[in-house]
Write a protein that holds these residues in place. Structure first.
Motif, PDB file in Angstrom:
ATOM      1  N   GLY A 156       0.837  -1.190   0.000  1.00  0.00           N
ATOM      2  CA  GLY A 156       0.000   0.000   0.000  1.00  0.00           C
ATOM      3  C   GLY A 156       0.871   1.239   0.000  1.00  0.00           C
ATOM      4  N   PRO A 318      -4.609   2.802   1.392  1.00  0.00           N
ATOM      5  CA  PRO A 318      -4.659   1.743   0.377  1.00  0.00           C
ATOM      6  C   PRO A 318      -4.353   2.321  -1.011  1.00  0.00           C
ATOM      7  CG  PRO A 318      -6.850   2.162   1.289  1.00  0.00           C
ATOM      8  CD  PRO A 318      -5.906   3.083   1.990  1.00  0.00           C
ATOM      9  N   GLN A 329      -9.855  -0.593  -4.320  1.00  0.00           N
ATOM     10  CA  GLN A 329      -8.488  -0.728  -3.796  1.00  0.00           C
ATOM     11  C   GLN A 329      -7.779  -1.893  -4.466  1.00  0.00           C
ATOM     12  OE1 GLN A 329      -8.533  -1.252   0.435  1.00  0.00           O
ATOM     13  NE2 GLN A 329     -10.121   0.276   0.745  1.00  0.00           N
ATOM     14  N   SER A 331      -4.119  -4.501  -4.033  1.00  0.00           N
ATOM     15  CA  SER A 331      -2.883  -4.865  -3.344  1.00  0.00           C
ATOM     16  C   SER A 331      -2.332  -6.113  -4.017  1.00  0.00           C
ATOM     17  CB  SER A 331      -3.149  -5.153  -1.868  1.00  0.00           C
ATOM     18  OG  SER A 331      -1.995  -5.734  -1.289  1.00  0.00           O
ATOM     19  N   LEU A 398      -5.995  -5.458   3.917  1.00  0.00           N
ATOM     20  CA  LEU A 398      -5.846  -5.390   2.459  1.00  0.00           C
ATOM     21  C   LEU A 398      -5.935  -6.767   1.798  1.00  0.00           C
ATOM     22  CD1 LEU A 398      -2.903  -2.837   1.994  1.00  0.00           C
ATOM     23  CD2 LEU A 398      -5.322  -2.440   1.630  1.00  0.00           C
TER      24      LEU A 398
END
Lengths: 458, 305
Positions: A156, A318, A329, A331, A398
């Protein structure tokens, strides 16, 4: 009279000898487990070594007469992998247990370096504690499992609240799309001179660090939710460099051409990853870093660069998708696994050592000292773990949005090709289209023509 | 080289003496163990290398190795990165071996001949120290010298000159300089030995005849050490062609591939991209480059004065 001819021959032979090398190996001893792992190139960072030494002590106490031989390899990840692969090629030098990055494991499985663990896992109760994504981390195309993961990571944005305050940006900054990130970086460049606004890794030298931490974090935020911008697992084909690919390169190009990032010569230094956490962030020279969940471990009292104020100074946000489209978002996750080599003479003993590494206490301790995100349900709920590090709940959160890299044998080669495209677009002055085009050419040869055009990103 | 003594060349058609010719093969007997060892430990790996160059062997990601004929070589000639590596290798060799180490070595040796003993000892010690340092250590030293916060830029700042990141702007020059710094001692030693062999009478006679320093050097010294120059050039070139550690420690062949000489390119292909077969094929091509250089020098040395 030509006394030189033999001399030439000798010199040529000597020069050739340098090109071929051979290593002597020690024989194996049925009571010793040889464990190979990567030691940090930063000499102050030794928590992995200390943890393994502790587990070795427990193991030797619990199994009288048995010995563990720890073989640290102090090198960058790329060089570590090369060294281990060479060790695994010969029964003379093959260790019993290796610490394998999930990103390379499929390549090594395909090369026949590792052995399946299914028979062991079937009798191992603790395996049920592992979350499903972790169980598949080291699952090969043949459906067998070749490694036991000991943690994972997420990625992030880290940002320095003090610099943000100077630039008039909020302390609870949470960008909604790529433009928000660039806007913040431009504001910082304007209002806080002398500070690098944003670090996104680039180029070949940092290796997988730049490909995963920066490019894939962007790429997987392009297109629609649930898309596969890099590899289509159903068709088993690699996706060529389409619009998303070029946009991700375009973002990086913007960062470096507008001088929002570090000096390009610093960015292309193979040790830039270490510089970020040991110098730039603690010294307040960098405002935003797109980086991994593990950074905090370096600033603990036991870390390589103790920095008591870090949790007050740094905030986390994020990484948003390109235009804020669902799921909003993104990741990426990787992680490392313990695997037993195919040429190991003591697989059973090696398995015993894996079990020792994975007692609950050891698993909790390890995830804490290495700042890993837990992959076991019991560890994730352990209060010692949840309170171990500021930000750990943020990064554990995340996991919902995370993506794993394609688990195919050729991924490392694709990764190298991406690194070259990044370098061309950020340092080499080529346009994202041109860089994507040369990526396509490489991809076709790597994947033996099994490529498919990017879809749904028109 | 003591070539002055005239050794009667053994004619091949000696009159048939009733001598025991059977003893001839026995002469090889003492050499046999060494020959076997060489074949086993040097010839064997080289033969294996040649074999690998014609296969698609991979370090990881492939379970089998197949014979692919000339594929690797075809690939090399169509590979921009390979061409770039060849050019850089030539630049690196010309700059650091032919021009740098050789000229500097000869200059140092010539100057030291005339210097007083303490100066000679001190200079020799400093130059040889650079040579004795292991390659990788020298690489890190020079990295520290050239990097942006390094010694060179500190000096330039102090002098008020503009500083820059040398390893980024001029990587091939930086590594060439490093190689000169490290390898000059060897040339210096070779030339010191050669110069001390020149009889004093000749130079003195020329001096009496009124030849200036430069003319003496050009017309007497150089022709007399011609053989040493050839030998030295060859050894230097072969050493420089295979320099890896120095470049690896300083730039890793980067930025991009702007200091990626053939050995670094080879490593990158074989170990970073896991293409051992291709990397080995490139190694063979590097050997060819070395052989070409050697042949040129041999020709130069053969011409009798």
């Amino acid at each position: 009279m030509r006394p030189t001819a033999p001399l030439i021959l000798a010199a040529t032979l000597a020069a050739t000898a340098g090109l071929t090398s051979c290593g002597g190996g020690s024989g194996s001893d049925p009571d010793t487990v040889k464990v190979v792992y990567n030691r940090s190139t930063d000499n102050k960072i030794r928590f992995k070594d200390n943890h393994l030494a502790e587990v070795k002590k427990q193991f030797e106490k619990a199994n009288p007469g048995k010995k563990v031989k720890l073989i640290p390899i102090q090198a960058q990840d790329n060089d570590y992998a090369t060294k281990v692969q060479q060790m695994m090629r010969s029964p003379k030098t093959a260790p019993d247990l290796v610490y394998e990055d999930t990103f390379r494991i499929n390549s090594d499985i395909k090369a026949g370096y590792l052995r399946p663990l299914d028979d062991y896992l079937a009798k191992w109760k603790t395996w049920d504690q592992f979350v499903d994504t972790a169980k598949t981390a080291a699952k090969a195309e043949d459906g067998k499992t070749y490694g036991v993961p000991d943690g994972t990571d997420t990625r992030g944005l880290w940002f320095n609240k003090k610099i943000f305050a100077k630039a008039g940006l909020p302390a609870d900054w949470s960008p909604k799309n790529w433009d928000d990130i660039l806007k913040a970086a431009r504001t910082i460049k304007q209002k806080v001179p002398g500070v690098t606004p944003l670090n996104t890794y680039t180029g070949k030298a940092p290796g997988e660090t730049s490909v995963m931490q920066s490019f894939e974090m962007l790429l997987y935020g392009t297109g629609e939710a649930g898309g596969n911008p890099l590899y289509d697992p159903d068709a088993k084909k690699w996706v060529t460099g389409g619009k998303g690919f070029q946009d991700a390169l375009g973002f990086l190009r913007t960062v470096y051409s507008e001088k929002l990032g570090p000096d390009i010569s610093d960015a292309l230094d193979p040790n830039v990853g270490t510089t970020v956490f040991s110098e730039w962030l603690p010294e307040g020279k960098l405002a935003i870093a797109l980086d991994g969940s593990w950074l905090g471990q370096n600033w603990l009292k036991t870390g390589g660069k103790p920095w008591p104020e870090w949790s007050k100074t740094l905030g986390q946000a994020p990484m948003p998708t390109q235009n804020g489209q669902a799921p909003g978002q993104v990741s990426m996750s990787g992680g490392w696994t313990w695997a037993i080599t195919a040429k190991s003479k003591n697989p059973d003993l090696a398995w015993k050592f894996i079990q020792q590494l994975q007692t609950k206490d050891n698993a909790v301790t390890w995830d804490i000292v290495d700042a890993q995100i837990a992959v076991r349900k019991d560890v994730a709920q352990d209060p010692k773990y949840t309170s171990s590090m500021p930000g750990i709940t943020f990064f554990t959160g995340l996991v919902k949005y995370t993506h794993y890299r394609p688990t195919t044998p050729v991924y490392p080669q694709v990764s190298t090709a991406i690194g070259e495209a990044m370098e061309a677009a950020t340092a080499g002055g080529s346009s994202p289209e041109k860089a994507a085009k040369s990526y396509d050419d490489q991809l076709k040869s790597i994947a033996d023509g099994a490529t498919v055009a990017a879809s749904g990103q028109g | 080289m003591a070539t002055a003594t005239k050794v009667a060349a053994a004619p091949t058609d000696t009159p048939a003496r009733p001598g025991p010719r059977r003893g001839r093969p026995l002469r090889w007997l003492p050499l046999a163990p060494a020959t076997v060892m060489l074949l086993l430990f040097l010839g064997g790996p080289i033969a294996y290398c040649v074999y690998i160059a014609f296969t698609n062997m991979q370090l990881t990601g492939a379970s089998s190795t197949d014979f692919v004929g000339l594929d690797n070589f075809q690939r090399a000639f169509g590979d921009d990165d390979f061409r770039n590596a060849v050019v850089l290798t030539l630049v690196f060799t010309l700059l650091s071996s032919l021009v740098g180490q050789n000229t500097l070595g000869l200059a140092l040796a010539a100057l030291m001949q005339r210097a007083s003993r303490p100066v000679r000892t001190l200079t020799g010690a400093i130059v040889i120290a650079a040579w004795v340092v292991p390659e990788i250590v020298a690489g890190f030293l020079l990295y520290a010298f050239f990097r942006r916060e390094g010694t060179l830029n500190a000096l330039l700042d102090w002098l008020g000159l503009p500083s820059q990141n040398w390893l980024y702007t001029l990587p091939i020059l930086a590594v060439s300089f490093a190689n000169v710094w490290r390898g000059t001692a060897f040339s210096m030693l070779v030339y010191s030995a050669a110069l001390s062999e020149i009889p004093k009478e000749i130079t003195e006679a020329a001096e009496v005849d009124g030849a200036g320093g430069f003319r003496r050097f050009w017309h007497i010294t150089l022709p007399m050490i011609r053989r040493s120059i050839g030998t030295n050039l060859m050894l230097n070139t072969l050493q420089t062609l295979s320099v890896f550690g120095l470049i690896w420690a300083m730039t890793r062949g980067g930025p991009g591939n702007r200091s990626q000489t053939l050995p670094v390119f080879m490593y990158d292909q074989a170990f970073n991209k896991s293409l051992i077969g291709y990397g080995t094929a490139v190694a063979l091509l590097l050997l060819l480059v070395g052989a070409l250089f050697s042949m040129v020098y041999l020709r130069l040395m053969r011409e009798e004065v």
